[in-house]
Motif scaffolding. Structure first.
Motif, mmCIF file in Angstrom:
data_model
loop_
_atom_site.group_PDB
_atom_site.id
_atom_site.type_symbol
_atom_site.label_atom_id
_atom_site.label_comp_id
_atom_site.label_asym_id
_atom_site.label_seq_id
_atom_site.Cartn_x
_atom_site.Cartn_y
_atom_site.Cartn_z
ATOM 1 N N THR A 1 0.847 -1.188 0.000
ATOM 2 C CA THR A 1 0.000 0.000 0.000
ATOM 3 C C THR A 1 0.883 1.238 0.000
ATOM 4 O O THR A 1 1.754 1.377 0.858
ATOM 5 C CB THR A 1 -0.919 0.013 1.235
ATOM 6 O OG1 THR A 1 -1.730 -1.159 1.223
ATOM 7 C CG2 THR A 1 -1.805 1.233 1.217
ATOM 8 N N GLN A 2 0.676 2.104 -0.966
ATOM 9 C CA GLN A 2 1.470 3.318 -1.035
ATOM 10 C C GLN A 2 0.559 4.537 -1.081
ATOM 11 O O GLN A 2 -0.572 4.474 -1.545
ATOM 12 C CB GLN A 2 2.391 3.288 -2.252
ATOM 13 C CG GLN A 2 1.684 3.032 -3.572
ATOM 14 C CD GLN A 2 2.661 2.760 -4.696
ATOM 15 O OE1 GLN A 2 3.861 2.600 -4.476
ATOM 16 N NE2 GLN A 2 2.168 2.719 -5.907
ATOM 17 N N MET A 3 1.088 5.638 -0.602
ATOM 18 C CA MET A 3 0.345 6.888 -0.562
ATOM 19 C C MET A 3 0.769 7.743 -1.755
ATOM 20 O O MET A 3 1.959 7.932 -1.997
ATOM 21 C CB MET A 3 0.612 7.635 0.739
ATOM 22 C CG MET A 3 0.329 6.814 1.991
ATOM 23 S SD MET A 3 -1.409 6.364 2.158
ATOM 24 C CE MET A 3 -2.118 7.944 2.617
ATOM 25 N N VAL A 4 -0.225 8.245 -2.470
ATOM 26 C CA VAL A 4 0.063 9.078 -3.634
ATOM 27 C C VAL A 4 -0.699 10.389 -3.514
ATOM 28 O O VAL A 4 -1.673 10.513 -2.765
ATOM 29 C CB VAL A 4 -0.331 8.363 -4.949
ATOM 30 C CG1 VAL A 4 0.464 7.082 -5.124
ATOM 31 C CG2 VAL A 4 -1.829 8.071 -4.991
ATOM 32 N N ALA A 5 -0.239 11.381 -4.267
ATOM 33 C CA ALA A 5 -0.915 12.680 -4.284
ATOM 34 C C ALA A 5 -2.303 12.532 -4.899
ATOM 35 O O ALA A 5 -2.473 11.879 -5.926
ATOM 36 C CB ALA A 5 -0.087 13.690 -5.065
#
Length: 614
Positions: free
Chosen positions: A182-186
Motif C-alpha cells: 500500500t502506497q500513498m500518492v498525491a
C-alpha cells in the motif's frame, strides 16, 4: 484474489507473526532452565497462566497451538520434537549468521507450513484417490514418523533461511499468495506535486502539504528594475542561475488566491517586502494590497539593493516589486527575487463555492501474486542401509531422505536467487545510478600504506551503493549483506580489527552460505558463497580482482527483493518395488522469487574490487 481477500489474508499472516514474536523471548528463556525439557516447561507455563490453560493456548501462534493439539502430538515426547525443531533450527541459523537470531517471520513460516501440512489427521493409502494437492504429513507410510518429519521440516526451514529472502507464512495453504503493498500518492495536481505521484518518491521533499509556496519572480523585459509573479495552483521545478532549485508557475493551470497577510518578497533569501501588519491570517480579502518595503537597503556580497514599491493584487493573484536604479544601487538579476505566499483555501468565488481544493492523498494498493511450483525427488535404499541408519544414527529412512532433499532444495533456491540478484546488478552499469561500483585498492596507482585506508575506501563505496538503492526503492536501507567468494573472502579476512570483525566461522564447503564477518563502520555483513553455487565466477579475469554482491536486507518483510511461501513441505510417500529395497518419493510445492512489485525488484549492486593484495 480480490483486494478484500488479499488484505484479509495479509492481516492473518501479520497476526501469526506478531504472536510468534511474542513467543520467542519466552522460548529463549526456556533454553536449559532447570534441566527440564522444553515441552515440560512449556506445559507448566500454560498451566500457570492466571486465565487458565485454554486462554494461554489462545495467546499462542495458531500454527503452534494446532501442532501441539494435533492427534500426532499428544505425547510429551512428540511435543518435544517440535521444540527441538525450533531450537535446532535457531542454533544452526545463528551459527551461519554470526550469532544473529532468525526473524519472527522465519519462525512463523516454519510453524505455519508444518501446521497446514498436518492436515486433518486422516490417513490415506495409495490407490484411495488422494492427489498431490491433498498430501500432508499423514500421507507418510507410517504415522509414527509424523513428529520426526515435523521436526526435520521446522529445523531445516529455519536453519537454511537467508536474511535477504522473506518466506511469508501461508496460513491457508493456497497455491497463490498475494504480495500487497500500500502506497500513498498525491490526490490532485497542486503545487509541485501531480496526481498519482508517490508521496515518498523522487519528489518527496517538494511542496504539496505545507502551505508555503516560494515562486521565482520574472524580471520585466522592458523595465529591468521590475519583477512580477502570477500565482498559479501548479508550478514546476527547475535549476536557477545560482544552481539551486527554483519553482516556476505553470501558467496553464488556474490562478491561486493567496492569504493577504502572508505575502513576502525575498531577495537572495532575505525579506525585502512583506504584508503590512493587520492582515496576518485574513482570508477573502480583495483589492490591491501595498506591501511594506524595507526602509534600509539590503547589502549582500558587496552589492546594495533598495526596493521602491511592492504590491499584491488579491483579485488577479499578481505580485510585483520595483527596485531603485539610482546611482549607488544595484538591480537584481533573474532568479534573485522570489515571492513567498500561502494559498487561501477559504476564498470563494461569486457563487459562494470554494476556489481551491486542499491537498489530499490517495491510498493506492498494489496486488501482485506469487505462484507455487511443484518439485519431487525419489530416494532408494536397501534394507541394510535402512537398518544401519536406524541403529547408528537413530534416523528412519523417511526422515533422512526428507532432511537431505530439503537441505539441497533450499540451497538450490538460494543459489538461484543470488544469481538473479547478481545478473540484475551487473547488467546495469549506468555511471550515475547504475549498480556496478568500482573499489580500487590502490590510490593513483599506489598501494595504501595501511589497511585502515583501504577500509575507509570500501565503506565509502558501500555507502554510495546503499544511497542509490534507497533512492530507487524510496525507503531507507537498514543493512547491506555482502556476498563474496574465495578472493573476496581473503581480502576481508586480511583487514584489521579496527573495522572488520570476523565471526570465526569455518567455511568453504560446497553446501552452505556462512556469515564470515562484519564491517563495523558501514554495518555491513559479509557472507561467503561457495563456487558451487555459480554466483561469482572467479575463474576468469585478473587474479587480483574480485566481485562482491551487495543486497539490501529488508526493513519491511514484504518489501524484500526476494519473497516466497510454502504450500507443501517435503512429504515422503513410500513404495516397495523390490522386497529388499524401500523407495521414498518426496514431493514439495513452494514459491520463492523476485518480488513481483516492480519498485522492490532491484535491490542489489556489485562492487568490482580491483588491484587487491591477494
Amino acid at each position: 484474489m480480490d483486494p478484500k481477500q488479499a488484505l484479509a489474508l495479509i492481516d492473518k499472516v501479520r497476526g501469526e507473526v506478531k504472536l510468534t514474536q511474542r513467543l520467542m523471548p519466552f522460548f529463549e528463556k526456556l533454553k536449559g532452565a532447570g534441566g527440564q525439557e522444553d515441552a515440560v516447561q512449556f506445559d507448566s507455563m500454560l498451566a500457570t497462566n492466571p486465565a487458565g490453560r485454554e486462554a494461554a493456548m489462545e495467546n499462542l501462534p495458531p500454527s503452534l497451538a494446532n501442532i501441539l493439539n494435533h492427534q500426532y502430538f499428544q505425547k510429551q515426547t512428540d511435543q518435544q520434537m517440535v521444540f527441538d525443531g525450533i531450537s535446532d533450527g535457531i542454533a544452526e541459523y545463528q551459527a551461519r549468521n554470526g550469532g544473529e537470531s532468525p526473524s519472527s517471520w522465519v519462525i512463523a513460516n516454519a510453524l505455519v507450513t508444518a501446521s497446514t501440512a498436518l492436515g486433518d489427521g486422516s490417513k490415506k493409502q495409495l490407490g484411495e484417490g488422494y492427489t498431490f494437492d491433498s498430501l500432508n504429513f499423514s500421507s507418510h507410510s507410517a504415522t509414527s514418523i509424523v513428529p520426526a518429519a515435523t521436526q526435520v521440516f521446522i529445523s531445516q526451514t529455519i536453519a537454511n533461511a537467508l536474511p535477504i529472502v522473506t518466506m511469508l507464512p501461508n496460513p491457508t495453504g493456497a497455491n497463490e499468495l498475494p504480495i500487497v503493498h500500500t502506497q500513498m500518492v498525491a490526490g490532485r495536481d497542486l503545487a509541485a506535486a501531480r496526481r498519482g505521484e508517490l508521496l515518498d518518491g523522487s519528489g518527496a521533499g517538494l511542496p504539496y502539504f505545507e502551505n508555503r509556496h516560494v515562486l521565482t519572480m520574472t524580471k520585466d523585459a522592458t523595465t529591468p528594475a521590475k519583477f512580477t509573479l502570477s500565482v498559479h495552483t501548479k508550478y514546476d521545478k527547475a535549476t536557477s542561475a545560482h544552481n539551486t532549485l527554483k519553482f516556476v508557475p505553470d501558467t496553464n493551470s488556474s490562478k491561486a488566491p493567496f492569504i493577504a497577510g502572508r505575502v513576502f518578497i525575498k531577495l537572495k533569501g532575505r525579506t525585502i517586502a512583506q504584508s503590512p501588519s493587520g492582515y496576518s491570517s485574513s482570508s477573502n480579502v480583495s483589492g490591491v494590497l501595498s506591501l511594506q518595503v524595507n526602509s534600509k537597503p539590503l547589502v549582500i556580497g558587496g552589492k546594495k539593493y533598495q526596493a521602491l514599491s511592492a504590491i499584491a493584487n488579491l483579485d488577479t493573484q499578481e505580485i510585483e516589486i520595483t527596485f531603485s536604479e539610482a546611482a549607488g544601487f544595484d538591480v537584481p538579476v533573474q532568479d534573485d527575487v522570489v515571492g513567498d505566499v500561502s494559498f487561501d483555501y477559504e476564498r470563494k468565488d461569486g457563487s459562494g463555492k470554494k476556489i481551491l481544493t486542499e491537498p489530499s492523498t490517495d491510498i493506492q494498493p498494489e496486488y501482485e501474486t506469487l505462484r507455487a511450483y511443484p518439485s519431487r525427488t525419489l530416494s532408494t535404499a536397501s534394507i541394510d542401509a535402512i537398518t544401519q541408519l536406524a541403529n547408528e544414527l537413530g534416523l528412519d529412512f523417511f526422515s533422512a531422505s526428507q532432511y537431505i532433499s530439503l537441505a539441497r532444495y533450499i540451497l538450490e533456491q538460494n543459489a538461484r536467487l543470488l544469481r538473479a540478484a547478481y545478473e540484475m546488478a551487473i547488467t546495469n552499469a549506468d555511471a550515475k545510478e547504475g549498480r556496478v561500483l568500482i573499489y580500487d585498492f590502490n590510490t593513483n596507482g599506489v598501494a595504501p600504506t595501511n589497511i585502515a585506508s583501504a577500509s575507509t575506501k570500501i565503506n565509502q563505496v558501500i555507502t554510495k551503493g546503499r544511497t542509490r538503492l534507497s533512492r530507487a526503492i524510496g525507503m531507507v536501507i537498514g543493512t547491506i549483506d555482502i556476498y563474496v567468494s574465495d578472493r573476496g573472502a581473503v581480502f576481508f579476512a586480511g583487514m584489521d580489527g579496527s573495522d572488520y570483525e570476523s565471526t570465526s566461522n569455518s567455511y568453504g564447503d560446497n553446501g552452505s552460505v556462512y556469515m564470515i564477518g562484519r564491517l563495523k563502520k558501514s554495518n555491513a555483513n559479509v557472507y561467503y558463497i561457495p563456487p558451487s553455487l555459480g554466483v561469482l565466477d572467479e575463474t576468469v579475469g585478473s587474479p587480483t580482482t574480485a566481485r562482491a554482491l551487495c543486497i539490501a536486507r529488508p526493513l519491511s518483510q514484504m518489501k524484500a527483493q526476494f519473497v516466497g511461501f510454502n504450500v507443501v513441505p517435503p512429504l515422503s510417500v513410500s513404495s516397495n518395488a523390490d522386497a529388499f529395497e524401500q523407495n521414498a518419493g518426496s514431493y514439495m510445492r513452494q514459491a520463492a522469487d523476485i518480488n513481483p512489485i516492480g519498485r522492490y525488484q532491484d535491490q542489489s549492486f556489485v562492487i568490482e574490487m580491483i588491484n587487491l593484495p591477494i
